[in-house]
Design an enzyme around this catalytic site. Structure first.
Site, PDB file in Angstrom:
ATOM      1  N   CYS A   1      18.369 -11.052  10.894  1.00 26.48           N
ATOM      2  CA  CYS A   1      18.965 -10.330   9.760  1.00 26.48           C
ATOM      3  C   CYS A   1      19.920  -9.249  10.252  1.00 26.48           C
ATOM      4  O   CYS A   1      19.668  -8.580  11.257  1.00 26.48           O
ATOM      5  CB  CYS A   1      17.845  -9.713   8.919  1.00 26.48           C
ATOM      6  SG  CYS A   1      18.418  -8.747   7.508  1.00 26.48           S
TER       7      CYS A   1
ATOM      8  N   ASP B   1      43.476  12.708  -6.741  1.00 24.32           N
ATOM      9  CA  ASP B   1      43.532  11.901  -5.523  1.00 24.32           C
ATOM     10  C   ASP B   1      43.530  12.852  -4.338  1.00 24.32           C
ATOM     11  O   ASP B   1      44.549  13.477  -4.022  1.00 24.32           O
ATOM     12  CB  ASP B   1      44.791  11.038  -5.523  1.00 24.32           C
ATOM     13  CG  ASP B   1      44.871  10.133  -4.298  1.00 24.32           C
ATOM     14  OD1 ASP B   1      43.956  10.201  -3.449  1.00 24.32           O
ATOM     15  OD2 ASP B   1      45.844   9.364  -4.193  1.00 24.32           O
TER      16      ASP B   1
ATOM     17  N   CYS C   1      29.647  10.701   6.658  1.00 22.71           N
ATOM     18  CA  CYS C   1      28.947   9.426   6.889  1.00 22.71           C
ATOM     19  C   CYS C   1      29.658   8.612   7.969  1.00 22.71           C
ATOM     20  O   CYS C   1      29.328   7.442   8.185  1.00 22.71           O
ATOM     21  CB  CYS C   1      28.836   8.625   5.594  1.00 22.71           C
ATOM     22  SG  CYS C   1      30.407   8.229   4.815  1.00 22.71           S
TER      23      CYS C   1
END
Length: 440
Positions: free
Chosen positions: A88, A350, A397
């Site tokens: 996996c 934006d 992240c």
């Protein structure tokens, strides 16, 4: 006749066996070795190990292989909890101890700071760590069919679009971890073949499973779904292009979670932090790092549905949240109303434009928090340095883009005061960090 240069073809020797010693891990968590001057990247291998590996890809500049036998085992190696780990693609590091995973991720961040921002002495704080298993708030489970319309349910194999048939997943909440066989049995009994494209699980105050429908279901199949739903402790939803139907005969509504005394609502399509326990610790630490005061006006960039904005608003004079997606702006506004907050302002903009002067980008702002996607916040950082605020908190992240953006802050008189690893995605190579920058 003109003769054109033709590069010498690399002889393909896939599936050949090699025996190598592993020196380090790359950014993907694969072991790194060398054959001559050519690097070899070996999945399932750890530093200090001697392994036999099967070559899966050979290029002119590198090889990729998979470890099939360990001759000399690393002290970092543990037995993977999941039986599907070596097939996996959902996890990368289950064969590595928890402490070694944290050390590997910190080393990756340190390497990128040195390379991208020429900074080597890092002010590491204690890492944020929560549950190592059963932590995912949301997950998408794949569904595929073969020529005989037989069903495979699971996650993609490593480096492939083909699914690994999964029996259980230890990263999913307990209520969903062993449901794969039940899903498989249900879909195998459908008369409408290929009608379901994927299954999404959501762990919230109201746990739910969503079946994504892409073809018409027969009355027989709908009856099976309704019967299935009555035997479960979670809500079963059927999603089409136009609507979501609750098979438990309830009215579909928004999901919700609690964070630092606030309640936040979200839909099945909204972005939320995947690890619910770590998310609470992250928001609490962000509030602590920013040293919030009652008189502060805080700018929250890439604010999403208000994961940071709403808890902070209860402690400061005003929060200005800015987000690029209007639907998330609307969700943040409704979450402020839900929590009876009137000192929040949410705007759509934006934030990736190269240079712009926004009305809300003004001298009234005292502190800044930004939580961008993997692409980072290069242009947003170039804008906010002109505010000359004392504290900027960067939630990342992707350490590569965060360290790139940090260089801009360093060039404008900021220093890195605190750096904390956040193990949001335990058992995987993904790295999240919290970095506090203070103006000198």
């Amino acid at each position: 006749m003109v003769n054109f240069y033709k590069p010498k073809a690399v002889k393909k020797q896939q599936n050949r066996l090699i025996t190598v010693e592993i020196n380090s891990l790359d950014i993907n968590g694969d072991g790194v070795s060398r054959i001559g001057k050519k690097p070899v990247f070996i999945s399932g291998a750890l530093p200090g190990e001697k392994v036999e590996a099967k070559v899966s890809e050979e290029k002119s500049k590198y090889l990729r292989a998979r470890a099939i036998k360990i001759y000399q085992q690393s002290e970092q190696r543990v037995e993977p909890k999941c039986r599907h780990f070596y097939q996996c693609g959902g996890c990368d590091l289950q064969h590595m101890s928890s402490d070694a995973q944290i050390a590997y991720k910190q080393k990756k961040v340190a390497t990128l700071f040195s390379r991208n921002a020429d900074l080597n002495d890092l002010p590491w704080q204690a890492p944020l760590i929560s549950e190592q298993w059963n932590y995912r708030r949301k997950a998408r489970i794949g569904v595929q069919y073969n020529k005989l319309n037989q069903t495979t349910i699971g996650f993609r194999q490593k480096g492939s679009n083909v699914l690994t048939p999964v029996k259980s997943c230890h990263l999913l909440p307990s209520i969903f971890a062993d449901e794969f066989s039940a899903f498989h049995e249900l879909l195998d009994n459908f008369t409408s073949h290929r009608a379901i494209s994927h299954i999404e699980i959501i762990d919230a105050e109201r746990p739910a499973v969503i079946f994504r429908q892409v073809a018409k279901l027969t009355a027989h199949d709908l009856a099976l779904l309704e019967k299935f739903s009555t035997s479960k402790d979670y809500q079963l939803l059927l999603q089409t292009d136009n609507a979501i139907v609750d098979l438990n005969k309830q009215k579909p509504g928004l999901f919700s979670y609690d964070i630092c005394g606030s309640q936040l609502q979200f839909s099945e399509s909204d972005f939320v932090q995947v690890n619910s326990h770590l998310n609470i610790a992250m928001v609490e630490q962000a509030i602590d790092y920013l040293q919030l005061e009652a008189s502060d006006t805080v700018l929250d960039l890439f604010c999403g549905l208000g994961n940071f904005s709403i808890p902070m608003a209860k402690m400061v004079n005003k929060v200005i949240g800015v987000e690029g997606v209007q639907a998330m702006v609307d969700r943040a506004q409704s979450n402020a109303q839900l929590n009876q907050l009137s000192n929040c302002e949410f705007l759509q903009a934006d934030l990736n434009v190269e240079k712009d002067r926004f009305d809300w980008l003004n001298s009234d702002i005292d502190k800044v928090l930004l939580d961008p996607a993997r692409a980072g916040a290069f242009n947003a950082v170039k804008n906010i340095v002109e505010l000359n605020v004392n504290l900027i908190l960067y939630i990342s992240c992707d350490p590569a883009t965060m360290t790139r953006d940090a260089k801009i802050l360093f060039e404008h008189g900021y220093k890195l005061e605190k750096l904390s690893l956040m193990d949001m995605f335990s058992q995987t190579r993904h790295v999240e960090t919290m970095a506090l920058f203070i103006r000198n």
